[in-house]
Scaffold this active site. Structure first.
Site, PDB file in Angstrom:
ATOM      1  N   ASP A  78       0.860  -1.182   0.000  1.00 57.72           N
ATOM      2  CA  ASP A  78       0.000   0.000   0.000  1.00 57.72           C
ATOM      3  C   ASP A  78       0.896   1.232   0.000  1.00 57.72           C
ATOM      4  O   ASP A  78       1.495   1.586   1.020  1.00 57.72           O
ATOM      5  CB  ASP A  78      -0.902  -0.012   1.229  1.00 57.72           C
ATOM      6  CG  ASP A  78      -1.887   1.157   1.257  1.00 57.72           C
ATOM      7  OD1 ASP A  78      -1.767   2.081   0.423  1.00 57.72           O
ATOM      8  OD2 ASP A  78      -2.791   1.142   2.120  1.00 57.72           O
ATOM      9  N   ARG A 140       9.995  11.807  -5.301  1.00 58.33           N
ATOM     10  CA  ARG A 140      11.008  12.143  -4.292  1.00 58.33           C
ATOM     11  C   ARG A 140      12.005  11.002  -4.135  1.00 58.33           C
ATOM     12  O   ARG A 140      13.214  11.235  -3.958  1.00 58.33           O
ATOM     13  CB  ARG A 140      10.324  12.427  -2.963  1.00 58.33           C
ATOM     14  CG  ARG A 140      11.252  12.716  -1.791  1.00 58.33           C
ATOM     15  CD  ARG A 140      10.431  12.975  -0.534  1.00 58.33           C
ATOM     16  NE  ARG A 140      11.276  13.263   0.612  1.00 58.33           N
ATOM     17  CZ  ARG A 140      11.747  12.355   1.451  1.00 58.33           C
ATOM     18  NH1 ARG A 140      11.464  11.069   1.255  1.00 58.33           N
ATOM     19  NH2 ARG A 140      12.494  12.697   2.486  1.00 58.33           N
ATOM     20  N   TYR A 172     -11.196  13.986  -6.218  1.00 60.38           N
ATOM     21  CA  TYR A 172     -10.487  13.517  -7.407  1.00 60.38           C
ATOM     22  C   TYR A 172     -10.016  14.691  -8.249  1.00 60.38           C
ATOM     23  O   TYR A 172      -8.875  14.717  -8.727  1.00 60.38           O
ATOM     24  CB  TYR A 172     -11.422  12.617  -8.220  1.00 60.38           C
ATOM     25  CG  TYR A 172     -10.746  11.912  -9.382  1.00 60.38           C
ATOM     26  CD1 TYR A 172     -10.041  10.734  -9.181  1.00 60.38           C
ATOM     27  CD2 TYR A 172     -10.843  12.415 -10.680  1.00 60.38           C
ATOM     28  CE1 TYR A 172      -9.435  10.073 -10.233  1.00 60.38           C
ATOM     29  CE2 TYR A 172     -10.235  11.765 -11.740  1.00 60.38           C
ATOM     30  CZ  TYR A 172      -9.537  10.591 -11.511  1.00 60.38           C
ATOM     31  OH  TYR A 172      -8.927   9.944 -12.571  1.00 60.38           O
ATOM     32  N   LYS A 176      -6.011  15.545  -9.027  1.00 59.65           N
ATOM     33  CA  LYS A 176      -5.439  15.538 -10.375  1.00 59.65           C
ATOM     34  C   LYS A 176      -4.963  16.931 -10.790  1.00 59.65           C
ATOM     35  O   LYS A 176      -3.964  17.051 -11.516  1.00 59.65           O
ATOM     36  CB  LYS A 176      -6.452  14.981 -11.373  1.00 59.65           C
ATOM     37  CG  LYS A 176      -6.806  13.521 -11.137  1.00 59.65           C
ATOM     38  CD  LYS A 176      -5.587  12.612 -11.221  1.00 59.65           C
ATOM     39  CE  LYS A 176      -5.952  11.144 -11.101  1.00 59.65           C
ATOM     40  NZ  LYS A 176      -4.766  10.253 -11.228  1.00 59.65           N
TER      41      LYS A 176
END
Length: 281
Positions: A78, A140, A172, A176
């Site tokens: 996850d 990162r 959402y 985005k």
């Protein structure tokens, strides 16, 4: 090279069985077990990339050619959990000799179409964590190795919702939009270090939006009132016809492969729609 360096020179394609696009290179793909992520994984392997796939769901190796199994490593986890993105990158480096050439952030989830007046803290946190925080943490984690080699390609899979407020819920849509901002920031910041970062904006993929909506109704808290306002916008694309077939995951994957390739070596910081002009509305 996959292009002609100068327009007045004759181009001779490679006469070798080695694919110059991916031979000896390593890619990480999140959300590799299904949909666009699976298609990208299959296509990268067909171009001789080594691929480390990350997903919260189990991976079906029967969906890969047997000859590709040796260049694929799957890690289940996850990515919204602390440390898991870093673990995925570490495992990829251990599996394939330390290099990372490509990162493709595909993993994402829909919300329940609620706007600001109906969104719950739980849905907001889950969608933002999956769709925005995870891609940023993945970037990162790979950037130090790309900076060290002075080259690298990052592709973030966004959505038509990244530029429109009329196709999804607030969580959402915000996630985005944020992913596009992160894409542009990384593209600009590392433009002189041989690193490119672009986004693709798929529209409705094989009516997956409709299937998700039908499944979610009454089960996952779909906001029917909010969805009623965006349904006419979905109908502009999600209904296929003979002249406008549905968009397949493979078509999006092919666009991603183009952005990964040397043919796109001067393309950086773009948001490329794959939506049959849906995004122009």
């Amino acid at each position: 090279m996959l292009y002609t360096p100068t327009p007045d020179s004759l181009y001779h394609p490679p006469s070798t069985h080695i694919d110059p696009l991916g031979y000896g290179k390593v890619a990480i793909v999140t959300g590799c077990a299904s949909g666009i992520g699976l298609s990208v994984t299959q296509l990268l392997l067909s171009h001789q990339f080594s691929v480390c796939g990350l997903d919260i769901s189990e991976f079906d190796y029967n969906l890969l050619r047997v000859e590709d199994h040796g260049r694929f490593h799957f890690h289940r986890g996850d990515l919204t959990e602390p440390g898991v993105p870093e673990d995925g990158v570490r495992i990829s480096r251990q599996s394939f000799g330390g290099r990372i050439d490509v990162l493709i952030n595909v993993a994402g989830i829909l919300d329940n179409f609620s706007s600001a007046d109906g969104i719950t803290p739980e849905i907001w946190s889950k969608v933002l964590a999956t769709n925005l925080t995870v891609p940023v943490m993945m970037m990162r984690s790979v950037l130090p190795y790309m900076k060290e080699r002075k080259e690298g390609v990052i592709i973030n899979v966004a959505s038509t919702a990244a530029t429109s407020g009329a196709v999804a819920g607030i969580a959402y849509t915000a996630s985005k939009h944020g992913l596009l901002g992160a894409t542009k920031n990384v593209a600009w910041r590392f433009r002189n270090e041989g690193i490119r970062c672009n986004a693709v904006l798929p529209g409705a993929i094989d009516t997956s939006i409709g299937k998700t909506i039908a499944t979610a109704s009454g089960k996952n808290g779909l906001d029917p009132e909010a969805y009623a306002l965006v349904e006419p916008v979905h109908a502009l694309q999600a209904l296929p016809s003979d002249s406008t077939p549905t968009i397949t995951p493979l078509e999006v994957a092919k666009t991603i492969i183009f952005l990964v390739s040397d043919q796109a070596r001067t393309i950086n910081g773009v948001s490329l729609p794959v939506d049959k002009a849906w995004g122009v509305v």
